[in-house]
Write a protein that holds these residues in place. Structure first.
Motif, short mmCIF file in Angstrom:
data_model
loop_
_atom_site.label_atom_id
_atom_site.label_comp_id
_atom_site.label_asym_id
_atom_site.label_seq_id
_atom_site.Cartn_x
_atom_site.Cartn_y
_atom_site.Cartn_z
N GLN A 76 0.09 6.30 7.89
CA GLN A 76 1.54 6.15 8.03
C GLN A 76 1.75 5.03 9.04
O GLN A 76 1.05 4.94 10.05
N GLN A 77 2.71 4.14 8.78
CA GLN A 77 2.85 2.96 9.64
C GLN A 77 3.52 3.32 10.97
O GLN A 77 4.21 4.33 11.07
N HIS A 78 3.31 2.48 11.94
CA HIS A 78 4.00 2.47 13.25
C HIS A 78 3.53 3.52 14.26
O HIS A 78 3.65 3.31 15.46
N GLY A 79 3.06 4.69 13.80
CA GLY A 79 2.64 5.77 14.70
C GLY A 79 1.51 5.28 15.61
O GLY A 79 0.71 4.43 15.20
N SER A 80 1.45 5.80 16.83
CA SER A 80 0.47 5.25 17.78
C SER A 80 -0.34 6.34 18.48
O SER A 80 0.12 7.47 18.68
N VAL A 81 -1.55 5.93 18.86
CA VAL A 81 -2.51 6.83 19.51
C VAL A 81 -2.92 6.19 20.83
O VAL A 81 -3.19 4.98 20.89
N TYR A 82 -2.96 6.99 21.90
CA TYR A 82 -3.21 6.48 23.26
C TYR A 82 -4.54 7.05 23.74
O TYR A 82 -4.66 8.25 23.99
#
Ligand code: ADP
Ligand code: XUL
Length: 558
Positions: A100-106
Motif C-alpha cells: 500500500q503506498q505512502h505508509g511508513s515504518v520507523y
C-alpha cells in the motif's frame, strides 16, 4: 531478436502487502499463475484487533495506523501457507512485491543488526518486537497532517511548486507530511530512528536481511522526491525534517535488484541462495505493471480498499489535483493517477445500511433502478475524502425535472434520504461520475480507448456496467482481481531479466506476441454504453461538479 526467455523451471513470486491483507501470486516461466495465497489481517491475525487492517484513533481526528509488527507476522503466516500448499521455494528465481503506498515504518537505532542476524529457528514476529521506534505505522488512510502539508507547501514556494517538483501537492497521507508530524510531535522518537522505510521497501528489508532502498516510483508518493531527477529533492527534504536524507537511504529503480534472499529464508523454507529480491514498489504501480498498461489511451480503474484511476503519459503536467509517478517498468514514461479514499469500505457501508449486507441485494437495487437515478445525486464520505477534499458526511440532492437533455435551469433540493435502491445507485453513479469528471479535468483521455478494471470490486459485473455507461467505453477485466501481486511477480521476472542482461530491458519483451497465452491477458467484460446515455451522464456529471464545488467552498479541508 533478443532472447527474453526465462529459465524453463523457474518460478517468480510476487507479494502484495495491502490495506486489508497480504496476497501472493506465483508465475511460472510462461507467465502463467501456478499458485495464489492470501492472509486476511482482521480474521487471520485477530489478536491485533484491526478493523479492515487498521486502527482509527478516536482521540485524534483522521489518525489511521496499522501495527507494523502485524505485517511481519503476516509474512510468517504467508510463507507457512505457501509451504503447506506444496510450493517448491527452491525454484523461485526472484521475488518482488507491492505495498500500500505512502505508509511508513520507523526502524529504531540499532535495528540493522536485528535484520542481519535473523535466527532461522524462530518466526520473524518473535525477532522484530523491539525493532521499531514507532510501533503503529501511519497508513495512506491517515488524514491528520493538514498543518504539516501547509507548512511544507509554504516552505517550497507553494502547492503548485511542490507538485511540479515532487509530482503532487502535499497530501495528508504522503510520507513527508507524516514524517514531519512525527518530528514535530515526538522529536526524541524521530532522532532514535535510523531508517525510514515505505511499506513496500519495508518487506523487502525483511527478505534481504538488510535495509532495502525505496524505489523511484513509490518514492514519488512521499512529497520528497524530484520526479524528473528521480533523486531526493533538497528543498523538500529541508522543508520536512532535519537529517532526513540519511534516514531514507538511496533510491533505486523499481527494476533493480535489492539483494539476494537472506540466509534465514534459505534455511527455514529452502529458498535457493541465489534467489534475487527485486525492489518492491507501490500497489498502484504494481497494478500498472500487472495490467500491462502501455498505451496512453488506456485507463485502469482499481477498486480495492481505495478507488484509483491511472494511466501512462510521456509528458505529465503535475497539478493541484492528482499524482505523477515514474512508470515502474519503463525508464521514460510516467504514471498519472487519481485516488479516492471512499472506495470499497464505503460501498460496504452503504450495502450494510440499505441492502441487507449483501452484494446480491445491492446488485438487485442497481438492476431495479434506472440509469441517471431520476436526477438523484449523492455524495457519500464515510472517511475524509481526498478527491474532493471533503470531510466525513453524506449529502443528497434531487434535481427537479431532470431529463438529461440540458444543464440549463436545473435546480437541486437537498434531502435527508432516498429510498434504499436509489441510495445504492446514487452511490455507484456518484463514485464513477466523480472519477470521470476529475479524470477529464486532469487531462486523462476522454473517452478512454478502453478501461481495464481490477481490485476486489471488479468482480462485480453490475458495477462494471455502470462504469461502461458512464465513461462510454469498453471495460475489460483481468483473470484475477489482485493485479498488484500479479504485477509484482511479473516485475520479479523483469528485474531478474534486467539483472541477467546487465541493464534495463523493456518489460514487453517478456510477453510480446504471447500475451493471450499468459495469465496477464484480459477479456472484454462489458461493452461501451450507448452514446445517448453517455451524453445524459455528461449533463449529470457537470451538474454534480457544480454541487461538489459549492460543497468544497463551504466545507473543504484545503
Ligand atoms: P486491498 O488490496 O486494497 O486490500 P482488494 O482489492 O482486495 O483490497 O479489495 C477488497 C474489497 O473488495 C473488499 O473491501 C470488498 O468490499 C470488495 N469486494 C469484494 N467482492 C465484491 C463484490 N462482489 N462487489 C463489490 N465489492 C466487492
Ligand atoms: C494511492 C493511495 C492508495 C494506497 C492503498 O495514492 O493512497 O491507493 O496505495 O491502496
Amino acid at each position: 531478436m533478443e532472447d527474453y526467455d526465462l529459465p524453463r523451471d523457474a518460478l517468480f513470486l510476487g507479494f502484495d502487502s495491502s490495506t486489508q491483507s497480504l496476497k501472493a501470486t506465483v508465475l511460472d516461466s510462461h507467465l502463467n499463475i501456478v499458485a495464489t495465497e492470501l492472509v486476511h489481517f482482521d480474521s487471520e491475525l485477530p489478536h491485533y484487533k484491526t478493523k479492515d487492517g487498521a486502527f482509527r484513533d478516536p482521540s485524534d481526528d483522521g489518525r489511521i495506523v496499522s501495527p507494523t509488527i502485524m505485517w511481519v507476522e503476516a509474512l510468517d503466516l504467508m510463507l507457512q501457507k505457501l509451504a503447506k500448499s506444496g510450493l517448491d521455494f527452491g525454484k523461485i528465481a526472484a521475488v518482488s512485491g507491492s505495498g500500500q503506498q505512502h505508509g511508513s515504518v520507523y526502524w529504531k537505532s540499532g535495528s540493522s543488526a536485528i535484520l542481519s542476524s535473523l535466527d532461522a529457528t524462530k518466526p520473524l514476529v518473535d525477532q522484530f518486537g523491539d525493532a521499531f521506534s514507532v510501533k503503529e505505522s501511519p497508513i495512506w488512510m491517515d488524514s491528520s497532517t493538514t498543518a504539516q502539508c501547509r507548512e511544507i507547501e509554504k516552505a517550497v514556494g507553494g502547492a503548485l511548486e511542490l507538485a511540479r517538483i515532487t509530482g503532487s501537492r502535499a497530501h495528508e497521507r504522503y510520507t513527508g507530511p507524516q514524517i514531519k508530524k512525527i518530528f514535530q510531535t515526538q522529536p526524541e522518537v524521530y532522532h532514535d530512528t535510523e531508517r525510514i522505510s515505505l511499506v513496500s521497501s519495508f518487506v523487502a528489508c525483511l527478505l534481504i536481511g538488510a535495509y532495502a532502498s525505496i524505489d523511484e516510483t513509490d518514492g514519488a508518493g512521499m512529497n520528497l522526491m524530484d520526479i524528473k531527477q528521480r533523486a531526493w529533492s533538497k528543498v523538500a527534504l529541508e522543508a520536512t525534517a532535519p537529517g532526513l536524507e540519511d534516514k531514507l537511504g538511496k533510491l533505486a529503480p523499481a527494476y533493480a535488484v535489492a539483494g539476494h534472499i537472506a540466509p534465514y529464508f534459505v534455511q527455514r523454507f529452502n529458498f535457493n541462495k541465489n534467489c534475487l529480491v527485486v525492489q518492491w514498489s507501490g500497489d498502484n504501480p504494481n497494478s500498472l505493471a500487472g495490467l500491462t498498461l502501455n498505451k496512453p489511451g488506456d485507463l485502469a480503474i482499481s477498486l480495492g480498499t481505495s478507488d484509483t484511476v491511472f494511466g501512462i503519459s510521456s509528458d505529465p503536467q503535475p497539478r493541484l489535483e492528482g499524482h505523477v509517478f515514474p512508470n515502474p517498468v519503463d525508464k521514460e514514461s510516467y504514471m498519472v493517477m487519481l485516488v479516492y479514499k471512499n472506495g470499497s469500505l464505503t460501498r460496504e457501508d452503504i450495502r450494510n445500511r440499505y441492502a441487507e449486507k449483501s452484494w446480491d441485494a445491492f446488485n438487485k437495487f442497481l438492476e431495479q433502478t434506472p440509469p441517471l437515478n431520476g436526477g438523484k445525486i449523492g455524495f457519500y464520505y464515510k472517511d475524509h475524502e481526498i478527491l474532493p477534499p471533503l470531510p466525513v458526511g453524506f449529502h443528497r440532492y434531487i434535481l427537479d425535472n431532470f431529463t438529461g437533455d440540458t444543464l440549463e435551469g436545473l435546480s437541486q433540493r437537498e434531502v435527508q434520504e432516498f429510498d434504499s435502491p436509489a441510495e445504492v445507485r446514487a452511490l455507484i453513479e456518484g463514485q464513477f461520475l466523480s472519477m470521470r469528471a476529475h479524470a477529464e479535468r486532469f487531462g486523462m483521455p476522454a473517452p478512454p480507448n478502453r478501461i481495464i478494471a481490477t481490485g476486489g470490486a471488479s468482480a462485480n459485473q453490475r458495477i462494471l456496467s455502470s462504469i461502461a455507461s458512464i465513461f462510454g467505453c469498453d471495460v475489460y477485466t483481468v483473470q484475477r482481481s489482485d493485479s498488484a501481486s500479479l504485477g509484482a511477480a511479473l516485475r520479479a521476472a523483469h528485474g531478474w531479466l534486467c539483472n541477467k542482461k546487465g541493464g534495463f530491458v523493456p518489460i514487453s519483451g517478456l510477453y510480446m506476441d504471447k500475451l493471450e497465452k499468459t495469465s496477464l491477458s484480459c477479456r472484454l467484460a462489458v461493452s461501451a454504453g450507448n452514446s445517448e446515455l453517455v451524453s445524459k451522464y455528461t449533463i449529470l456529471m457537470n451538474k454534480r461538479m457544480e454541487i461538489e464545488n459549492s460543497l468544497v467552498q463551504k466545507l473543504g479541508r484545503y
